[in-house]
Write an enzyme that holds these catalytic residues in place. Structure first.
Site, PDB file in Angstrom:
ATOM      1  N   HIS A 186      -0.553  10.375  -4.733  1.00 55.52           N
ATOM      2  CA  HIS A 186      -0.938   9.130  -5.391  1.00 55.52           C
ATOM      3  C   HIS A 186      -0.636   9.161  -6.894  1.00 55.52           C
ATOM      4  CE1 HIS A 186      -4.189   8.621  -2.013  1.00 55.52           C
ATOM      5  NE2 HIS A 186      -2.968   8.357  -1.591  1.00 55.52           N
ATOM      6  N   PRO A 187       0.578   9.517  -7.322  1.00 50.33           N
ATOM      7  CA  PRO A 187       0.864   9.502  -8.758  1.00 50.33           C
ATOM      8  C   PRO A 187       0.815   8.079  -9.301  1.00 50.33           C
ATOM      9  CG  PRO A 187       2.890   9.819  -7.524  1.00 50.33           C
ATOM     10  CD  PRO A 187       1.762   9.902  -6.532  1.00 50.33           C
TER      11      PRO A 187
END
Length: 566
Positions: free
Chosen positions: A474-475
């Site tokens: 989930h950058p």
């Protein structure tokens, strides 16, 4: 070198780029070029289309950029995986298909930042609904006619799902029937981006399928954006590579960067937009010294708490090659069976402390013991909880290594850099153990496999986290919205100090949301698409939503089994 001209050029056909391409070309007099470095969305490739095969795309480079971090200083200096989608659909083509919008207070918190007043939950909810078709029908919180198919978990899929939710309730946490509805906090069924025919509902399927036939949309795959071109301070086009061939496209109106939280700041920096000192190190002419480009990088870190399963109800047999042809055939012919689910059909969100205003821990329950990318499968019937903190105070960065667009950037998430990170992960492990020891799981729960029952002290738990925690993929937040010194874009995604250039993807989140990021990214693109088109924003939806207001995080008095004393 070839040169073409369009109204808009979109760099990246992922969750956000496909939304913009579809919405902008609804206006027939608008021309759009959509550039994607990866290939097409191959509908006959089970690796991306079968929900149960979600681990396969992460194991190669056809659909995965397969980034790696620099040695993470607080994680035993491990170089950690950072998979991002490559191909039409972007990360929605390879993600876990969990449809989680985030907590209402995530967006209300965004709206307290200067200039972001119109990003409250009630402002965002209409765009979540616009994007969605939920299989059980629309209501005040859900849409019924959007491009993204959302499937809600049904009872009876696997007894472990219901048992794990019941165990969470028995431990004193709330039950919720909709993690995307009135109350996110608690345990309940998970929504998933899966079609009624059991196929992955990527944005290529949902959005591009309706837009790709339009004469005003041109989609070019295997096209790697090299640089954004500028005429003074105005973005005027893009140069891109197709193999060894270089091409240039000009934008009459705007260039829209939708390359994700890793590649968007990388493209901006390569184009001369970013921290001036970084650019000068690589002899890149500075178009604009914008210090926040690539900074404020955030992610969710998670760990697997794994147990032996005493009854043969897990997915362990499905991992055996001799059982997989039957599973694949049923899925291919009927769109049903084990192949038609991502098997993240139950989960939840909790607060570990009473003073947490909204959930700080997320759970995904899985009826098998295995790593997310398909590695390290436990050779027995088992189950696990994926658990991790939601709003780490640690911040990282994305920094260009070279001017070559084929070179990956330097990525450092700086995981677990703050004391709060360690407290939350210890709390999460101990809370998970309390959930797992509840009566609902008595008939299934065997011995704890990881971290193991002997791992109890803070020091032992910390060592487990350092050695075994992994990215949740989930950058985000590396080109954040706002008006402070580190903000990159305004509330409409327009890059500060430049004209004709926007960033629209998960990188513009100011703070990461509570949960998976595909649904929020689609919402962001839907909302900004209306701004680009000059349309009146959708009216706010006036619905109630749960706010804890200091209520106890857990009703210990109602817990069936009380906490163990250590």
């Amino acid at each position: 070198m070839t040169t073409r001209e369009y109204d808009y050029i979109i760099c990246g056909a992922g969750s956000a780029g496909n939304v913009l391409a579809t919405r902008l070309t609804e206006d027939p007099d608008v021309t759009v070029l959509l550039l994607e470095a990866g290939g097409p969305d191959y509908r006959f490739d089970f690796r991306t289309q079968m929900p149960a095969a979600l681990a396969y795309p992460l194991q190669g480079r056809r659909y995965n950029w397969a980034y790696e971090t620099d040695p993470e200083p607080h994680m035993d200096n491990r170089r950690m995986e950072c998979g991002r989608g490559k191909g039409l659909g972007g990360s929605s083509l390879i993600n876990g298909m969990c449809y989680i919008r985030g907590n209402a207070l995530d967006y209300d918190n965004w709206s307290t930042h200067k200039g972001l007043e119109n990003w409250t939950y009630l402002d965002c909810l209409p765009y979540f609904k616009k994007a969605e078709t939920r299989d059980v029908g629309p209501n005040d919180y859900h849409g019924g006619s959007g491009p993204v198919s959302v499937t809600t978990s049904k009872p009876g899929v696997n007894p472990l799902f219901e048992a794990m939710v019941d165990a969470g309730v028995q431990a004193g946490y709330p039950r919720t029937d909709d993690l995307n509805g009135y109350q996110q906090e608690g345990f309940g069924p998970m929504d998933r981006t899966v079609t009624p025919k059991g196929r992955r509902a990527s944005t290529a399927r949902g959005y591009l399928d309706q837009a790709k036939v339009r004469p005003n949309l041109e989609i070019v795959t295997h096209a790697l954006a090299d640089r954004i071109l500028f005429d003074g301070k105005r973005a005027s086009g893009v140069t891109y590579l197709r193999g060894s061939e270089r091409a240039t496209a000009h934008a009459r109106r705007e260039v829209l960067v939708c390359s994700g939280a890793i590649a968007s700041p990388q493209l901006l920096q390569r184009s001369g937009v970013g921290p001036g000192a970084w650019l000068k190190e690589l002899d890149i002419p500075v178009v604009l010294d914008l210090p926040g480009v690539g900074q404020n990088l955030q992610d969710h870190l998670e760990m697997y708490i794994q147990y032996e399963c005493k009854e043969p109800v897990s997915l362990y047999p499905a991992l055996k090659w001799w059982n997989q042809p039957k599973i694949g055939l049923e899925w291919m012919l009927n769109g049903t069976g084990l192949g038609a689910s991502n098997h993240f059909e139950a989960g939840g969100f909790i607060r570990t402390r009473d003073d947490d205003p909204w959930p700080n821990i997320q759970y995904h329950f899985l009826p098998v013991a295995i790593n997310y990318n398909g590695s390290n499968a436990i050779e027995m019937h088992g189950f696990q909880a994926h658990v991790g903190s939601m709003r780490s105070p640690s911040r990282g960065r994305v920094k260009l290594r070279s001017r070559d667009p084929n070179d990956h950037p330097s990525i450092l998430f700086n995981y677990m850099a703050e004391a709060l990170d360690w407290r939350e992960f210890r709390d999460a492990i101990r809370a998970t153990r309390e959930i797992m020891r509840q009566p609902a799981l008595d008939r299934y729960r065997g011995r704890e496999l990881n971290p193991g029952a002997d791992c109890k002290s803070d020091k032992e738990l910390d060592a487990f986290v350092r050695a075994r925690a992994e990215t949740a993929f989930h950058p985000s937040c590396s080109c954040k919205m706002g008006y402070d010194d580190m903000a990159v874009v305004d509330e409409e995604g327009r890059v500060h100090g430049l004209d004709g250039l926007r960033v629209v993807d998960a990188s513009i989140m100011p703070i990461i949301t509570t949960g998976n990021l595909n649904a929020p990214t689609i919402m962001i693109a839907e909302k900004i698409a209306d701004k680009i088109r000059g349309r009146t924003p959708l009216a706010r939806v006036d619905v109630p939503y749960f706010v804890a207001n200091g209520a106890p995080a857990r009703n210990v008095a109602k817990a069936v089994r009380q906490p163990e004393t250590v």
